[in-house]
Design a protein around this motif. Structure first.
Motif, PDB file in Angstrom:
ATOM      1  N   THR A   1      52.432  54.326  27.173  1.00  0.00           N
ATOM      2  CA  THR A   1      52.247  55.478  28.044  1.00  0.00           C
ATOM      3  C   THR A   1      53.432  55.590  28.984  1.00  0.00           C
ATOM      4  O   THR A   1      54.084  54.596  29.302  1.00  0.00           O
ATOM      5  CB  THR A   1      50.955  55.360  28.874  1.00  0.00           C
ATOM      6  OG1 THR A   1      50.953  54.099  29.552  1.00  0.00           O
ATOM      7  CG2 THR A   1      49.727  55.448  27.990  1.00  0.00           C
ATOM      8  N   GLU A   2      53.712  56.808  29.420  1.00  0.00           N
ATOM      9  CA  GLU A   2      54.858  57.035  30.286  1.00  0.00           C
ATOM     10  C   GLU A   2      54.685  56.375  31.650  1.00  0.00           C
ATOM     11  O   GLU A   2      55.664  56.103  32.345  1.00  0.00           O
ATOM     12  CB  GLU A   2      55.066  58.546  30.484  1.00  0.00           C
ATOM     13  CG  GLU A   2      55.463  59.290  29.221  1.00  0.00           C
ATOM     14  CD  GLU A   2      56.812  58.854  28.688  1.00  0.00           C
ATOM     15  OE1 GLU A   2      57.691  58.532  29.494  1.00  0.00           O
ATOM     16  OE2 GLU A   2      56.973  58.814  27.458  1.00  0.00           O
ATOM     17  N   THR A   3      53.434  56.123  32.042  1.00  0.00           N
ATOM     18  CA  THR A   3      53.158  55.475  33.315  1.00  0.00           C
ATOM     19  C   THR A   3      52.417  54.168  33.076  1.00  0.00           C
ATOM     20  O   THR A   3      51.926  53.902  31.985  1.00  0.00           O
ATOM     21  CB  THR A   3      52.322  56.384  34.235  1.00  0.00           C
ATOM     22  OG1 THR A   3      51.161  56.820  33.534  1.00  0.00           O
ATOM     23  CG2 THR A   3      53.136  57.583  34.673  1.00  0.00           C
ATOM     24  N   LEU A   4      52.332  53.369  34.111  1.00  0.00           N
ATOM     25  CA  LEU A   4      51.771  52.021  34.051  1.00  0.00           C
ATOM     26  C   LEU A   4      50.370  51.986  33.444  1.00  0.00           C
ATOM     27  O   LEU A   4      49.532  52.819  33.737  1.00  0.00           O
ATOM     28  CB  LEU A   4      51.735  51.452  35.464  1.00  0.00           C
ATOM     29  CG  LEU A   4      51.386  49.988  35.620  1.00  0.00           C
ATOM     30  CD1 LEU A   4      52.594  49.122  35.313  1.00  0.00           C
ATOM     31  CD2 LEU A   4      50.931  49.719  37.048  1.00  0.00           C
ATOM     32  N   ASN A   5      50.126  50.980  32.621  1.00  0.00           N
ATOM     33  CA  ASN A   5      48.838  50.761  31.958  1.00  0.00           C
ATOM     34  C   ASN A   5      48.333  49.392  32.393  1.00  0.00           C
ATOM     35  O   ASN A   5      48.660  48.373  31.794  1.00  0.00           O
ATOM     36  CB  ASN A   5      49.042  50.845  30.442  1.00  0.00           C
ATOM     37  CG  ASN A   5      47.887  50.287  29.660  1.00  0.00           C
ATOM     38  OD1 ASN A   5      46.768  50.168  30.139  1.00  0.00           O
ATOM     39  ND2 ASN A   5      48.169  49.915  28.414  1.00  0.00           N
ATOM     40  N   SER A   6      47.559  49.338  33.492  1.00  0.00           N
ATOM     41  CA  SER A   6      47.188  48.067  34.124  1.00  0.00           C
ATOM     42  C   SER A   6      45.734  47.694  33.911  1.00  0.00           C
ATOM     43  O   SER A   6      44.861  48.557  33.830  1.00  0.00           O
ATOM     44  CB  SER A   6      47.466  48.134  35.632  1.00  0.00           C
ATOM     45  OG  SER A   6      47.058  46.941  36.272  1.00  0.00           O
ATOM     46  N   ASN A   7      45.459  46.383  33.836  1.00  0.00           N
ATOM     47  CA  ASN A   7      44.090  45.883  33.808  1.00  0.00           C
ATOM     48  C   ASN A   7      43.506  45.710  35.205  1.00  0.00           C
ATOM     49  O   ASN A   7      42.325  45.396  35.336  1.00  0.00           O
ATOM     50  CB  ASN A   7      44.037  44.534  33.075  1.00  0.00           C
ATOM     51  CG  ASN A   7      44.059  44.699  31.571  1.00  0.00           C
ATOM     52  OD1 ASN A   7      43.594  45.689  31.028  1.00  0.00           O
ATOM     53  ND2 ASN A   7      44.624  43.720  30.888  1.00  0.00           N
ATOM     54  N   ARG A   8      44.295  45.843  36.234  1.00  0.00           N
ATOM     55  CA  ARG A   8      43.808  45.739  37.597  1.00  0.00           C
ATOM     56  C   ARG A   8      43.332  47.095  38.100  1.00  0.00           C
ATOM     57  O   ARG A   8      43.872  48.124  37.684  1.00  0.00           O
ATOM     58  CB  ARG A   8      44.923  45.232  38.541  1.00  0.00           C
ATOM     59  CG  ARG A   8      45.315  43.798  38.309  1.00  0.00           C
ATOM     60  CD  ARG A   8      46.238  43.319  39.420  1.00  0.00           C
ATOM     61  NE  ARG A   8      45.548  43.402  40.707  1.00  0.00           N
ATOM     62  CZ  ARG A   8      44.870  42.390  41.252  1.00  0.00           C
ATOM     63  NH1 ARG A   8      44.782  41.250  40.638  1.00  0.00           N
ATOM     64  NH2 ARG A   8      44.268  42.542  42.414  1.00  0.00           N
ATOM     65  N   PRO A   9      42.384  47.117  39.060  1.00  0.00           N
ATOM     66  CA  PRO A   9      41.591  45.982  39.515  1.00  0.00           C
ATOM     67  C   PRO A   9      40.410  45.759  38.582  1.00  0.00           C
ATOM     68  O   PRO A   9      40.166  46.569  37.691  1.00  0.00           O
ATOM     69  CB  PRO A   9      41.137  46.406  40.901  1.00  0.00           C
ATOM     70  CG  PRO A   9      41.049  47.892  40.808  1.00  0.00           C
ATOM     71  CD  PRO A   9      42.135  48.326  39.848  1.00  0.00           C
ATOM     72  N   GLY A  10      39.642  44.714  38.793  1.00  0.00           N
ATOM     73  CA  GLY A  10      38.522  44.404  37.924  1.00  0.00           C
ATOM     74  C   GLY A  10      38.832  43.244  37.006  1.00  0.00           C
ATOM     75  O   GLY A  10      39.963  42.761  36.935  1.00  0.00           O
ATOM     76  N   GLU A  11      37.818  42.800  36.265  1.00  0.00           N
ATOM     77  CA  GLU A  11      37.943  41.624  35.414  1.00  0.00           C
ATOM     78  C   GLU A  11      38.066  41.953  33.938  1.00  0.00           C
ATOM     79  O   GLU A  11      38.420  41.096  33.145  1.00  0.00           O
ATOM     80  CB  GLU A  11      36.727  40.711  35.612  1.00  0.00           C
ATOM     81  CG  GLU A  11      36.746  39.922  36.906  1.00  0.00           C
ATOM     82  CD  GLU A  11      37.881  38.918  36.959  1.00  0.00           C
ATOM     83  OE1 GLU A  11      38.015  38.103  36.015  1.00  0.00           O
ATOM     84  OE2 GLU A  11      38.643  38.958  37.935  1.00  0.00           O
ATOM     85  N   SER A  12      37.761  43.158  33.537  1.00  0.00           N
ATOM     86  CA  SER A  12      37.779  43.489  32.117  1.00  0.00           C
ATOM     87  C   SER A  12      39.183  43.799  31.630  1.00  0.00           C
ATOM     88  O   SER A  12      40.068  44.168  32.400  1.00  0.00           O
ATOM     89  CB  SER A  12      36.861  44.676  31.839  1.00  0.00           C
ATOM     90  OG  SER A  12      37.345  45.838  32.485  1.00  0.00           O
ATOM     91  N   GLN A  13      39.374  43.655  30.321  1.00  0.00           N
ATOM     92  CA  GLN A  13      40.604  44.084  29.658  1.00  0.00           C
ATOM     93  C   GLN A  13      40.342  45.413  28.962  1.00  0.00           C
ATOM     94  O   GLN A  13      39.310  45.598  28.329  1.00  0.00           O
ATOM     95  CB  GLN A  13      41.036  43.080  28.590  1.00  0.00           C
ATOM     96  CG  GLN A  13      41.485  41.733  29.084  1.00  0.00           C
ATOM     97  CD  GLN A  13      42.116  40.933  27.955  1.00  0.00           C
ATOM     98  OE1 GLN A  13      43.149  41.322  27.394  1.00  0.00           O
ATOM     99  NE2 GLN A  13      41.496  39.818  27.600  1.00  0.00           N
ATOM    100  N   GLY A  14      41.287  46.342  29.071  1.00  0.00           N
ATOM    101  CA  GLY A  14      41.207  47.564  28.296  1.00  0.00           C
ATOM    102  C   GLY A  14      41.566  47.282  26.845  1.00  0.00           C
ATOM    103  O   GLY A  14      42.168  46.265  26.512  1.00  0.00           O
ATOM    104  N   ALA A  15      41.197  48.199  25.947  1.00  0.00           N
ATOM    105  CA  ALA A  15      41.420  47.983  24.526  1.00  0.00           C
ATOM    106  C   ALA A  15      42.873  48.154  24.122  1.00  0.00           C
ATOM    107  O   ALA A  15      43.297  47.638  23.089  1.00  0.00           O
ATOM    108  CB  ALA A  15      40.544  48.940  23.717  1.00  0.00           C
ATOM    109  N   PHE A  16      43.665  48.850  24.951  1.00  0.00           N
ATOM    110  CA  PHE A  16      45.020  49.204  24.550  1.00  0.00           C
ATOM    111  C   PHE A  16      46.058  48.241  25.115  1.00  0.00           C
ATOM    112  O   PHE A  16      45.909  47.722  26.221  1.00  0.00           O
ATOM    113  CB  PHE A  16      45.339  50.635  24.978  1.00  0.00           C
ATOM    114  CG  PHE A  16      44.481  51.657  24.289  1.00  0.00           C
ATOM    115  CD1 PHE A  16      44.810  52.111  23.033  1.00  0.00           C
ATOM    116  CD2 PHE A  16      43.334  52.137  24.906  1.00  0.00           C
ATOM    117  CE1 PHE A  16      44.009  53.043  22.391  1.00  0.00           C
ATOM    118  CE2 PHE A  16      42.524  53.069  24.274  1.00  0.00           C
ATOM    119  CZ  PHE A  16      42.865  53.525  23.012  1.00  0.00           C
ATOM    120  N   ALA A  17      47.113  48.021  24.366  1.00  0.00           N
ATOM    121  CA  ALA A  17      48.208  47.143  24.764  1.00  0.00           C
ATOM    122  C   ALA A  17      49.214  47.907  25.617  1.00  0.00           C
ATOM    123  O   ALA A  17      49.127  49.125  25.767  1.00  0.00           O
ATOM    124  CB  ALA A  17      48.889  46.561  23.527  1.00  0.00           C
TER     125      ALA A  17
END
Length: 317
Positions: A23-39
């Motif tokens: 993605t053109e902008t940041l793809n972060s797992n924060r905040p929270g404890e879960s991981q998103g499906a996308f790299a």
């Protein structure tokens, strides 16, 4: 994970390369404890880190524990946009006060409760090449709920817990390396995104842990998002139900800041925690080559990606 890497190499051999991750902008797992499906996407090196402070009060043991520390994650996209390597960990320090014989005694401990290295791979992306073509003959058909929107993106995660030192947070007799695995799903519904994590941790050890995390995120604006999260932990060593909420703001396309809070629903112990952090990426991503002309749907997807906001749980397609 070896089989997954072989699958990725086979995908790379095809004439059409998947690039739904970057993605053109940041793809972060924060905040929270879960991981998103996308790299994060190939050529991206991303650091996500923050500090926290909280308190545990145990009704049975009559203890009062102040806790502070930091958590961190390094994410790197490799080989293809559907594969990510990551290193995650946390440092924690505690001061526990216990009333003994009319006097308060303090006990302290500190170390790294978690150190995990792993990889995440996308198995299925329902948003890739998806097109919502309007029905030119029926307004009702256009307004009808589309059941296919319930189909999530699906990823798998495999990792190893590392424990090569004397650690007060590690049960006696636990091995130096233990497995961690997860199934991750993600539904993108416009400004709303639902992420589910189903986690099996240290399942070869005496004290295995199983977790479920549900995170619902709403992008209020392209730069500002809020989230709510519920986490259940099942283990003979520690079991709990936790609720989190917070927000994140994109300062630049490569820098995000966040704040969040945590509470639980029991008194053995009763917990609260506040946290803040940031996510920063070094972006060396290069568009992958296509054999032949891009399709109209791909051109539209590229155009939309340039206009989209930051938050990790926004639609990646």
């Amino acid at each position: 994970m070896r089989k997954l890497q072989v699958l990725v190499l086979l995908i790379l051999g095809t004439s059409y390369t998947i690039n739904a991750q970057y993605t053109e902008t940041l793809n972060s797992n924060r905040p929270g404890e879960s991981q998103g499906a996308f790299a994060v996407g190939t050529g991206v090196y991303q650091l996500e880190a923050g500090g926290f402070y909280g308190n545990d009060k145990h009704a049975l043991y009559k203890t009062n524990t102040d806790i502070y520390g930091a958590d961190y994650s390094l994410r790197v996209g490799v080989l293809t946009d559907i594969l990510e390597l990551n290193f995650m960990g946390s440092y924690q320090a505690e001061t526990t006060t216990l009333r003994v014989g009319g006097f308060d005694e303090e006990y302290k401990r500190s170390n790294f409760p978690t150190t995990v290295i792993g990889a995440k791979a996308l198995l299925y992306d329902p948003y890739k090449n998806a097109e919502d073509k309007p029905n030119l003959y029926s307004w009702k058909a256009n307004q009808r709920f589309k059941w296919k929107k319930l189909i999530p993106a699906i990823s798998v995660y495999g990792g190893a817990n590392l424990n090569f030192w004397d650690n007060p947070y590690t049960p006696e007799g636990e091995g130096s390396i233990s497995p961690k695995a997860a199934i991750i799903t993600q539904n993108n519904w416009g400004r709303w995104v639902l992420v589910l994590n189903f986690i099996a941790d240290k399942f070869t050890e005496e004290y295995s842990t199983y977790q479920g995390i549900a995170t619902l995120t709403h992008a209020v604006t392209p730069r500002f998002a809020v989230f709510g999260e519920f986490q259940t932990i099942i283990s003979d060593l520690y079991a709990d139900d936790l609720a989190r909420a917070g927000m994140a703001y994109l300062l630049t396309k490569n820098l995000q800041v966040d704040v969040s809070g945590l509470v639980n629903f029991k008194d053995t112990p009763e917990r609260w925690q506040v946290a803040g952090g940031l996510s920063y990426r070094l972006d060396f991503h290069e568009e992958q080559e296509y054999s032949g002309e891009a399709t109209q749907s791909e051109k539209r997807r590229r155009s939309r990606s340039e206009k989209r906001g930051f938050f990790r749980r926004k639609n990646k397609n």
